[in-house]
Design a protein around this motif. Structure first.
Motif, PDB file in Angstrom:
ATOM      1  N   ASN A   1      39.129  79.256  18.784  1.00 47.27           N
ATOM      2  CA  ASN A   1      40.077  78.403  19.503  1.00 47.27           C
ATOM      3  C   ASN A   1      41.480  78.888  19.168  1.00 47.27           C
ATOM      4  N   ALA A   2      42.444  78.495  19.981  1.00 44.55           N
ATOM      5  CA  ALA A   2      43.826  78.936  19.792  1.00 44.55           C
ATOM      6  C   ALA A   2      44.432  78.209  18.592  1.00 44.55           C
ATOM      7  N   ILE A   3      45.577  78.682  18.145  1.00 46.38           N
ATOM      8  CA  ILE A   3      46.250  78.112  16.979  1.00 46.38           C
ATOM      9  C   ILE A   3      46.626  76.646  17.213  1.00 46.38           C
ATOM     10  N   ASP A   4      46.854  76.276  18.483  1.00 46.77           N
ATOM     11  CA  ASP A   4      47.196  74.889  18.797  1.00 46.77           C
ATOM     12  C   ASP A   4      45.967  74.025  19.062  1.00 46.77           C
ATOM     13  N   GLY A   5      44.770  74.593  18.870  1.00 52.03           N
ATOM     14  CA  GLY A   5      43.527  73.839  19.058  1.00 52.03           C
ATOM     15  C   GLY A   5      42.950  73.976  20.454  1.00 52.03           C
ATOM     16  N   GLY A   6      43.659  74.620  21.343  1.00 53.67           N
ATOM     17  CA  GLY A   6      43.185  74.789  22.720  1.00 53.67           C
ATOM     18  C   GLY A   6      42.216  75.959  22.846  1.00 53.67           C
TER      19      GLY A   6
ATOM     20  N   GLN B   1      44.282  93.672  -2.861  1.00 52.08           N
ATOM     21  CA  GLN B   1      43.647  92.753  -3.808  1.00 52.08           C
ATOM     22  C   GLN B   1      44.419  91.443  -3.916  1.00 52.08           C
ATOM     23  N   ASP B   2      45.729  91.496  -3.873  1.00 51.80           N
ATOM     24  CA  ASP B   2      46.556  90.291  -3.993  1.00 51.80           C
ATOM     25  C   ASP B   2      46.965  89.727  -2.635  1.00 51.80           C
ATOM     26  N   ARG B   3      46.275  90.161  -1.574  1.00 49.93           N
ATOM     27  CA  ARG B   3      46.541  89.668  -0.207  1.00 49.93           C
ATOM     28  C   ARG B   3      48.014  89.847   0.152  1.00 49.93           C
ATOM     29  N   GLU B   4      48.508  91.060  -0.055  1.00 49.15           N
ATOM     30  CA  GLU B   4      49.930  91.369   0.155  1.00 49.15           C
ATOM     31  C   GLU B   4      50.320  91.412   1.626  1.00 49.15           C
ATOM     32  N   THR B   5      49.455  91.912   2.498  1.00 51.56           N
ATOM     33  CA  THR B   5      49.801  92.038   3.910  1.00 51.56           C
ATOM     34  C   THR B   5      48.702  91.427   4.764  1.00 51.56           C
ATOM     35  N   GLY B   6      49.088  90.981   5.939  1.00 56.31           N
ATOM     36  CA  GLY B   6      48.117  90.402   6.862  1.00 56.31           C
ATOM     37  C   GLY B   6      48.481  90.743   8.293  1.00 56.31           C
ATOM     38  N   VAL B   7      47.484  90.658   9.169  1.00 58.78           N
ATOM     39  CA  VAL B   7      47.694  90.849  10.606  1.00 58.78           C
ATOM     40  C   VAL B   7      47.011  89.684  11.299  1.00 58.78           C
ATOM     41  N   MET B   8      47.771  88.975  12.158  1.00 56.45           N
ATOM     42  CA  MET B   8      47.202  87.868  12.916  1.00 56.45           C
ATOM     43  C   MET B   8      47.206  88.237  14.388  1.00 56.45           C
ATOM     44  N   ARG B   9      46.049  88.038  15.016  1.00 52.06           N
ATOM     45  CA  ARG B   9      45.904  88.241  16.461  1.00 52.06           C
ATOM     46  C   ARG B   9      45.543  86.899  17.059  1.00 52.06           C
ATOM     47  N   THR B  10      46.292  86.487  18.089  1.00 53.39           N
ATOM     48  CA  THR B  10      46.029  85.203  18.733  1.00 53.39           C
ATOM     49  C   THR B  10      46.034  85.390  20.240  1.00 53.39           C
ATOM     50  N   ALA B  11      45.277  84.522  20.893  1.00 52.13           N
ATOM     51  CA  ALA B  11      45.284  84.487  22.356  1.00 52.13           C
ATOM     52  C   ALA B  11      44.975  83.072  22.785  1.00 52.13           C
ATOM     53  N   GLY B  12      45.540  82.698  23.904  1.00 56.63           N
ATOM     54  CA  GLY B  12      45.265  81.378  24.480  1.00 56.63           C
ATOM     55  C   GLY B  12      44.121  81.501  25.470  1.00 56.63           C
ATOM     56  N   ALA B  13      44.202  80.744  26.547  1.00 58.78           N
ATOM     57  CA  ALA B  13      43.151  80.739  27.575  1.00 58.78           C
ATOM     58  C   ALA B  13      43.004  82.121  28.203  1.00 58.78           C
ATOM     59  N   ASN B  14      44.090  82.858  28.326  1.00 60.04           N
ATOM     60  CA  ASN B  14      44.044  84.206  28.892  1.00 60.04           C
ATOM     61  C   ASN B  14      43.784  85.186  27.747  1.00 60.04           C
ATOM     62  N   ALA B  15      42.529  85.569  27.547  1.00 67.99           N
ATOM     63  CA  ALA B  15      42.138  86.423  26.424  1.00 67.99           C
ATOM     64  C   ALA B  15      42.727  87.824  26.527  1.00 67.99           C
ATOM     65  N   GLU B  16      43.252  88.195  27.698  1.00 64.04           N
ATOM     66  CA  GLU B  16      43.855  89.519  27.845  1.00 64.04           C
ATOM     67  C   GLU B  16      45.285  89.550  27.302  1.00 64.04           C
ATOM     68  N   ASN B  17      45.897  88.395  27.145  1.00 67.22           N
ATOM     69  CA  ASN B  17      47.269  88.305  26.645  1.00 67.22           C
ATOM     70  C   ASN B  17      47.219  88.009  25.137  1.00 67.22           C
ATOM     71  N   VAL B  18      47.007  89.051  24.320  1.00 63.78           N
ATOM     72  CA  VAL B  18      46.851  88.910  22.872  1.00 63.78           C
ATOM     73  C   VAL B  18      48.200  89.148  22.196  1.00 63.78           C
ATOM     74  N   SER B  19      48.581  88.247  21.296  1.00 59.85           N
ATOM     75  CA  SER B  19      49.792  88.422  20.489  1.00 59.85           C
ATOM     76  C   SER B  19      49.372  88.907  19.109  1.00 59.85           C
ATOM     77  N   THR B  20      50.071  89.934  18.611  1.00 59.90           N
ATOM     78  CA  THR B  20      49.760  90.494  17.296  1.00 59.90           C
ATOM     79  C   THR B  20      50.992  90.352  16.405  1.00 59.90           C
ATOM     80  N   TYR B  21      50.755  89.870  15.173  1.00 54.67           N
ATOM     81  CA  TYR B  21      51.832  89.679  14.199  1.00 54.67           C
ATOM     82  C   TYR B  21      51.489  90.445  12.931  1.00 54.67           C
ATOM     83  N   GLU B  22      52.445  91.234  12.437  1.00 47.47           N
ATOM     84  CA  GLU B  22      52.276  91.927  11.153  1.00 47.47           C
ATOM     85  C   GLU B  22      53.028  91.129  10.101  1.00 47.47           C
ATOM     86  N   CYS B  23      52.303  90.743   9.039  1.00 42.65           N
ATOM     87  CA  CYS B  23      52.855  89.801   8.065  1.00 42.65           C
ATOM     88  C   CYS B  23      52.904  90.404   6.672  1.00 42.65           C
ATOM     89  N   LYS B  24      53.968  90.065   5.944  1.00 46.26           N
ATOM     90  CA  LYS B  24      54.132  90.471   4.541  1.00 46.26           C
ATOM     91  C   LYS B  24      54.306  89.227   3.702  1.00 46.26           C
TER      92      LYS B  24
END
Length: 181
Positions: free
Chosen positions: A135-140, A151-174
């Protein structure tokens, strides 16, 4: 044997005996001790007189008049969250993520300005760890995937999409800091 040879032999034995005696006597005599040098005096451990009185008293005082000690109910149980850690991330494009890892449950709760969702670990690896939810980050309708590395979970990558699965947002996190829950 002839008398001359006998006299020489006796003289040799006598001289050998005297020499051995002299060596024995000199070996038993005390040698004169040398005066200690300044370096020996510095390296020698010096005794310091100590007092029989303790420096500070070790008395522990418990205030039994504290009302909070007596107000705790008998059925109160304390719980400790083990295996839970909270880490904040700063992501690009601009997004703040607060990840609360529940290692014993193989879950992570992702909180952003857009909403909060609980993701379940989808692999057995520890680097990268992959979490996901359908489900989407907003619960939809949509999906959220969180990959965290090191090991210390230093970096992360989040991929999200709403109802349109072709429109994927990618975030690189530190990682920015860590706390415990």
């Amino acid at each position: 044997m002839n008398a001359k040879l006998l006299k020489q032999w006796r003289t040799s034995v006598a001289l050998t005996g005297l020499l051995a005696g002299a060596l024995t006597i000199s070996a038993c005599q005390k040698e004169q001790e040398t005066e200690p040098s300044l370096e020996d005096s510095i390296s020698a451990e010096q005794s310091v007189p100590m007092s029989a009185e303790p420096a500070e008293p070790n008395d522990v005082v418990v205030d039994t008049q504290d009302p909070s000690l007596n107000e705790v109910a008998d059925d109160t149980a304390a719980s400790v969250n083990t295996g839970v850690s909270q880490i904040n991330y700063s992501c690009s494009p601009e997004l703040q993520v607060e990840a609360t890892y529940k290692d014993t449950d193989n879950q992570v709760v992702i909180a952003t300005a857009n909403g909060t969702t609980t993701l379940t670990k989808t692999n057995d690896a520890t680097n990268p760890e992959v979490f996901g939810v359908e489900n989407a980050i907003d619960g939809g309708e949509g999906f959220v995937q969180w990959r965290v590395a090191h090991q210390d979970r230093e970096t992360g990558v989040m991929r999200t999409a709403g109802a349109n699965a072709e429109n994927v947002s990618t975030y690189e996190c530190k990682r920015t800091d860590e706390g415990t829950v």
